[in-house]
Design an enzyme around this catalytic site. Structure first.
Site, PDB file in Angstrom:
ATOM      1  N   ASP A  83      40.302  48.798  29.313  1.00 26.16           N
ATOM      2  CA  ASP A  83      41.251  48.466  30.380  1.00 26.16           C
ATOM      3  C   ASP A  83      41.710  49.708  31.141  1.00 26.16           C
ATOM      4  O   ASP A  83      41.663  50.829  30.622  1.00 26.16           O
ATOM      5  CB  ASP A  83      42.495  47.791  29.797  1.00 26.16           C
ATOM      6  CG  ASP A  83      42.228  46.373  29.329  1.00 26.16           C
ATOM      7  OD1 ASP A  83      41.058  45.949  29.324  1.00 26.16           O
ATOM      8  OD2 ASP A  83      43.203  45.685  28.948  1.00 26.16           O
ATOM      9  N   HIS A 229      41.414  51.534  25.826  1.00 25.54           N
ATOM     10  CA  HIS A 229      41.724  51.994  27.183  1.00 25.54           C
ATOM     11  C   HIS A 229      40.967  53.287  27.463  1.00 25.54           C
ATOM     12  O   HIS A 229      41.119  54.259  26.707  1.00 25.54           O
ATOM     13  CB  HIS A 229      43.225  52.214  27.345  1.00 25.54           C
ATOM     14  CG  HIS A 229      44.049  50.989  27.097  1.00 25.54           C
ATOM     15  ND1 HIS A 229      44.337  50.532  25.820  1.00 25.54           N
ATOM     16  CD2 HIS A 229      44.637  50.116  27.956  1.00 25.54           C
ATOM     17  CE1 HIS A 229      45.069  49.429  25.907  1.00 25.54           C
ATOM     18  NE2 HIS A 229      45.266  49.159  27.190  1.00 25.54           N
TER      19      HIS A 229
END
Length: 295
Positions: A83, A229
């Site tokens: 992400d 992430h």
């Protein structure tokens, strides 16, 4: 007398020339008739109807899954997702790690970042990875109006299309902030399936490289959707040992869409979809299967 004869001949000659010239208008008329008729610019009355069919569903059909946190398969296959990118330096490093191991992942990109780093987005697509929508500004969808949600998703989708020529069909809500109403909105208006996760190392808390690696390895399971992430340096450092350990255990990494398709392909025959049943994230129950006689 000779003058009269000469005058008669001259008049006859003029008359003959006039009769030959008279053919030309008919020829021009024929050629004009053969020309294509102008196209009628009036709008086809069916266009509006076909582009806005009254049969378009306003809610997901009964039994449809609008959201996934994992899938039900028996094979040792899972999806790794990242992400908040693309990051100008960390995402390319991650792509190098993936390319070295021939691993395909899914990247949920922020629209504003897509506009800033278009070359990285194009590389993600060129190397066989998948892109999902992560909104334009990384806002919490549950704190936005429907109109604001539409803008967030549309701007982000358009940015990806402008840069890479593809449109996302998966969405991940920032912070995991979501509810059933918003899932239905994204499904019916954008065709998005909401993708959550079943393994979260909480790498955004910066717990350390070994902790991130350990949490992902220990949490891995068949059909898992794992979260990380690609904007934190320790996360990128944790990826090689994590991938190598899970590959050694026999796991394969695929994109989220590939994982969803594997579940659909393995669903049992005779799944019940009850009309007007409330929509949930759980699969409908299959029909009882007759036990095979023992050999």
């Amino acid at each position: 007398m000779y003058f009269s004869i000469w005058l008669g001949i001259m008049l006859a000659a003029d008359s003959g020339c006039t009769s030959q010239k008279a053919v030309k208008p008919d020829k021009l008329a024929t050629e004009e008739a053969r020309k294509a008729l102008p196209v009628d610019d009036k709008e086809n009355p069916l266009v509006k109807r076909l582009n806005n069919p009254s049969s378009m569903p306003t809610v997901p059909p009964a039994g449809a899954r609008t959201s996934y946190s994992s899938v039900k398969i028996s094979q040792k296959v899972l999806a790794m997702t990242f992400d908040d990118g693309p990051h100008p330096s960390l995402t390319p490093k991650l792509l190098d790690i993936l390319k070295e191991r021939n691993i395909k992942c899914t990247f949920f990109l922020i629209g504003q970042q897509v506009k800033m780093y278009p070359d990285i987005v194009r590389r993600i697509i060129a190397e066989g990875h998948e892109i999902g929508n992560h909104t334009w500004t990384h806002c919490s969808l549950t704190s936005r109006s429907d109109a604001q949600i539409r803008v967030e998703l549309k701007k982000s989708e358009d940015a990806v299309y402008e840069v890479a020529g593809v449109r996302p069909h998966l969405v991940r809500p920032p912070y995991g902030a979501i509810n059933s109403r918003i899932k239905d909105l994204m499904f019916t208006e954008f065709g998005y399936s909401t993708i959550m996760w079943s393994v979260d190392p909480q790498d955004w808390r910066r717990p350390g490289v070994s902790v991130v690696t350990s949490r992902l390895v220990s949490g891995a399971h068949s059909g898992a959707i794992m979260l990380a992430h690609d904007i934190h340096p320790p996360t990128i450092t944790a990826m090689p040992p994590m991938f190598d350990q899970l590959l050694a255990q026999g796991y394969q990494f695929v994109t989220v869409s590939q994982l969803l398709n594997m579940e659909k392909a393995s669903m049992p025959v005779g799944v019940i979809i009850r009309p007007a049943a409330p929509v949930s994230d759980k699969d409908p129950k299959p029909l009882p299967q007759t036990a095979k006689p023992s050999a």
